[in-house]
Design an enzyme around this catalytic site. Structure first.
Site, PDB file in Angstrom:
ATOM      1  N   HIS A   1      52.324  44.087  49.345  1.00  0.00           N
ATOM      2  CA  HIS A   1      51.358  45.184  49.249  1.00  0.00           C
ATOM      3  C   HIS A   1      51.386  46.111  50.459  1.00  0.00           C
ATOM      4  CE1 HIS A   1      50.099  43.270  45.628  1.00  0.00           C
ATOM      5  NE2 HIS A   1      49.826  42.167  46.277  1.00  0.00           N
TER       6      HIS A   1
ATOM      7  N   ARG B   1      40.383  57.948  50.544  1.00  0.00           N
ATOM      8  CA  ARG B   1      40.679  58.292  51.942  1.00  0.00           C
ATOM      9  C   ARG B   1      41.957  59.125  51.972  1.00  0.00           C
ATOM     10  NH1 ARG B   1      42.880  53.074  50.965  1.00  0.00           N
ATOM     11  NH2 ARG B   1      45.138  53.202  51.151  1.00  0.00           N
TER      12      ARG B   1
ATOM     13  N   LYS C   1      36.327  47.543  41.316  1.00  0.00           N
ATOM     14  CA  LYS C   1      37.458  47.822  40.419  1.00  0.00           C
ATOM     15  C   LYS C   1      37.013  47.861  38.961  1.00  0.00           C
ATOM     16  CE  LYS C   1      39.167  48.157  44.111  1.00  0.00           C
ATOM     17  NZ  LYS C   1      39.366  49.493  44.695  1.00  0.00           N
TER      18      LYS C   1
ATOM     19  N   GLU D   1      43.449  41.576  33.042  1.00  0.00           N
ATOM     20  CA  GLU D   1      44.245  42.682  32.496  1.00  0.00           C
ATOM     21  C   GLU D   1      45.546  42.120  31.935  1.00  0.00           C
ATOM     22  OE1 GLU D   1      45.128  45.562  35.533  1.00  0.00           O
ATOM     23  OE2 GLU D   1      43.043  46.150  35.785  1.00  0.00           O
TER      24      GLU D   1
HETATM   25  C1  MV4 Z   1      48.854  45.095  38.386  1.00  0.00           C
HETATM   26  C2  MV4 Z   1      50.223  44.770  38.277  1.00  0.00           C
HETATM   27  C3  MV4 Z   1      50.733  44.495  37.021  1.00  0.00           C
HETATM   28  N1  MV4 Z   1      49.916  44.534  35.940  1.00  0.00           N
HETATM   29  N2  MV4 Z   1      48.087  45.120  37.269  1.00  0.00           N
HETATM   30  C4  MV4 Z   1      48.613  45.137  43.159  1.00  0.00           C
HETATM   31  C5  MV4 Z   1      47.504  45.557  44.044  1.00  0.00           C
HETATM   32  C6  MV4 Z   1      46.548  46.322  43.222  1.00  0.00           C
HETATM   33  N3  MV4 Z   1      46.533  47.682  43.659  1.00  0.00           N
HETATM   34  C7  MV4 Z   1      47.007  46.176  41.822  1.00  0.00           C
HETATM   35  N4  MV4 Z   1      48.301  45.547  41.850  1.00  0.00           N
HETATM   36  C8  MV4 Z   1      48.984  45.307  40.695  1.00  0.00           C
HETATM   37  N5  MV4 Z   1      48.269  45.362  39.542  1.00  0.00           N
HETATM   38  C9  MV4 Z   1      48.623  44.826  36.086  1.00  0.00           C
HETATM   39  N6  MV4 Z   1      47.833  44.834  35.025  1.00  0.00           N
HETATM   40  C10 MV4 Z   1      50.979  44.737  39.443  1.00  0.00           C
HETATM   41  C11 MV4 Z   1      50.354  44.997  40.665  1.00  0.00           C
HETATM   42  C12 MV4 Z   1      51.214  44.924  41.811  1.00  0.00           C
HETATM   43  C13 MV4 Z   1      51.506  46.062  42.563  1.00  0.00           C
HETATM   44  C14 MV4 Z   1      50.973  47.298  42.273  1.00  0.00           C
HETATM   45  C15 MV4 Z   1      51.264  48.406  43.044  1.00  0.00           C
HETATM   46  C16 MV4 Z   1      52.132  48.277  44.112  1.00  0.00           C
HETATM   47  C17 MV4 Z   1      52.686  47.083  44.419  1.00  0.00           C
HETATM   48  C18 MV4 Z   1      52.385  45.951  43.656  1.00  0.00           C
HETATM   49  C19 MV4 Z   1      52.960  44.735  43.979  1.00  0.00           C
HETATM   50  C20 MV4 Z   1      52.667  43.640  43.237  1.00  0.00           C
HETATM   51  C21 MV4 Z   1      51.793  43.729  42.158  1.00  0.00           C
END
Ligand code: MV4
Length: 509
Positions: free
Chosen positions: A238, A295, A119, A203
């Protein structure tokens, strides 16, 4: 039609294996299924032209046995391997081993999988490409003091993330300086246990965003295109439950900017084939690159339906060296598509996984309805694999009609024998926030209790139909159903409707 490959091995199971087998057949390509002992009678095994047994039911002894799969491909004379999603699809070593065996991996180059797998490396690539990322670091934190300096710079709350992570593992929200040290320690511990790598970076935490992702498609001749966005905010832990294309929050102008940002990030990674850039879209319309999924994704059908492009066929054609014939300007979404994931989980019981035999399956059909399923009447649902049984996807000219169509299709769907997410989806289609598009990534978890307490109005009508049939069948000749139950029944279950079949089955229990 130019021949793509003669034979392709499909290294997956369930609905995605069937999806790839269908694409192969439409392209005149022979398909080879692989299967575990538990899947000997699974639909993907029957539908493929050939099938190879991998081993016992656990994935670690079957669908994850990369070397055995490559060996099987060589033995049956397949030229390429499609990994589907999950399992081996994002394992750099597998993409490399397929290539080293003289076969084609139907997906991006191993180097692109590796570049996006870290990441922090993905963030560096995105920054270099000019793609907006969430403010934060691109290197692992040394200690809590360094984390505190960064947090001071961007402001609380901040989010600690595992560099080797993705999909939410090893994440910690930190509201105050005092919480930083212990949150960092536990994020590092979780990252080490989950990924064997304790690197954690920080972040700024984005509050209340949507999850909007951009589909990209790149050929091996330098063309990289985007196919617009998917809205994926309806998720729980998720796991996405509902996806749609386009997103109510994306204007044509924003789509163009997010699309260009995704294409730039993909190019920077040397990407080819189908991929997805995940973004957070905040309430001010600012978007931030999160990660790239290297993917084909579960939710690809909603993009296929609004863009009129068969993504899986293009995966094969790109891997075989064909050029993409589209221009970016021609790729404009038309109408609206929604996908509901039908999982073997009981929404009335905290989404507890459910197992058993599917002893009756009635699949919705009719205008604008697509069923990408991996089960049939008689299928055994076990705990060995993912609980997603099928995807119900609809298309309509606009969002309100797509919601109405999905509601109608869900009413037609019957799965007896295992608990499923069907009723949850019916409630969602009836929900005011969903219908107005007023959703974000935390919406579902905040509304679960309230959703569970809502009885969809149709249930009472179905019960009346069942009651009417019960009466007429159990007391045949002596008593008729009450006139109001009979009226309800004929409305809910007109002659020939499968609801009558449902009612009879209910009556015979
Ligand atoms: C975040 C966020 C808020 N702020 N990054 C969740 C899994 C990974 N793909 C990154 N994720 C997140 N990153 C920052 N800086 C909130 C999430 C997140 C989220 C993102 C996409 C879809 C569902 C989610 C559920 C909870 C938190």
């Amino acid at each position: 039609m130019p021949s793509v490959f003669e034979k392709v091995l499909v290294a997956n199971r369930g609905e995605i294996a069937l999806r790839v087998i269908r694409a192969c057949r439409e392209l005149g390509v022979a398909s080879v299924a692989v299967y575990s002992e538990a899947d000997a009678r699974a639909p993907h095994v029957r539908e493929a032209d050939e099938a190879v047994l991998l081993g016992p039911a656990p994935s670690s002894e079957s669908y994850l046995k990369g070397d055995r799969i490559i060996e099987a491909a060589k033995r049956v004379g397949a030229q390429a391997i499609h990994p589907g999603y999950g399992f081996l699809s994002e394992r750099e070593w597998f993409a490399r081993a397929v290539r080293d065996a003289g076969l084609t991996f139907i997906g991006p180059p191993a180097e692109a999988i590796a570049a996006m797998g870290s990441k922090t490396a993905a963030r560096k690539l995105a920054i270099a490409a000019g793609t907006p990322v969430v403010p934060g670091t691109t290197t692992a934190l040394r200690d809590a003091d360094e984390a505190a300096d960064v947090a001071e710079r961007f402001g609380y709350p901040v989010l600690l993330k595992a560099a080797a992570g993705g999909g939410g593992k090893g994440m910690r929200v930190v509201q105050r300086r005092e919480e930083l040290a212990s949150a960092l320690a536990s994020a590092q511990r979780e990252a080490r246990n989950a990924f064997g790598d304790d690197a954690v970076y920080v972040e700024k935490y984005i509050v209340g965003p949507r999850h909007v992702e951009i589909q990209v498609l790149g050929d091996q001749h330098g063309t990289m295109l985007h196919l617009g966005e998917r809205e994926c905010s309806i998720q729980r832990r998720h796991q996405k439950m509902i996806e749609e294309a386009p997103s109510v929050a994306v204007t044509p102008e924003l789509r163009a900017r997010m699309g260009e940002a995704a294409v730039a990030a993909a190019r920077a990674a040397g990407y080819t084939n189908a991929g997805t850039c995940e973004f957070l879209l905040d309430r001010n319309g600012e978007f931030y690159f999160l990660e790239m999924n290297t993917r084909i994704q579960v939710e690809h059908p909603v993009t296929e339906l609004v863009m009129g492009v068969d993504l899986v066929q293009w995966q094969l054609r790109i891997a075989a060296g064909e050029r993409l014939p589209f221009t970016q300007e021609a790729l404009v979404p038309r109408g609206w598509a929604i996908e509901c994931r039908i999982t073997s989980e009981d929404p009335a019981n905290g989404f507890l996984p459910s197992t058993g035999r599917v002893h009756y399956l009635h699949v919705p059909t009719g205008p604008g309805v697509r069923w990408d399923g991996g089960i049939e009447t008689g299928s055994e649902v076990t705990l060995h694999y993912d609980p997603m049984l099928a995807k119900l996807i609809v298309w309509a000219p606009d969002r309100p009609h797509a919601i109405a169509r999905m509601h109608r299709a869900l009413l037609e769907l019957t799965i007896d024998g295992v608990d499923t997410s069907r009723d949850f989806h019916l409630r969602m289609m009836e929900n005011a926030d969903f219908r107005s598009g007023d959703i974000e990534i935390q919406w579902l978890e905040r509304h679960l209790a309230e959703l569970a307490a809502t009885q969809p109005p149709h249930e009472s009508v179905v019960r009346a139909a069942i009651a009417a049939v019960l009466l007429s069948e159990s007391d045949r000749g002596r008593r008729q159903p009450t006139s109001s139950a009979a009226a309800d029944a004929s409305r809910a279950a007109p002659a020939g409707s499968h609801w009558l079949e449902v009612a009879r089955r209910e009556a015979l229990r």
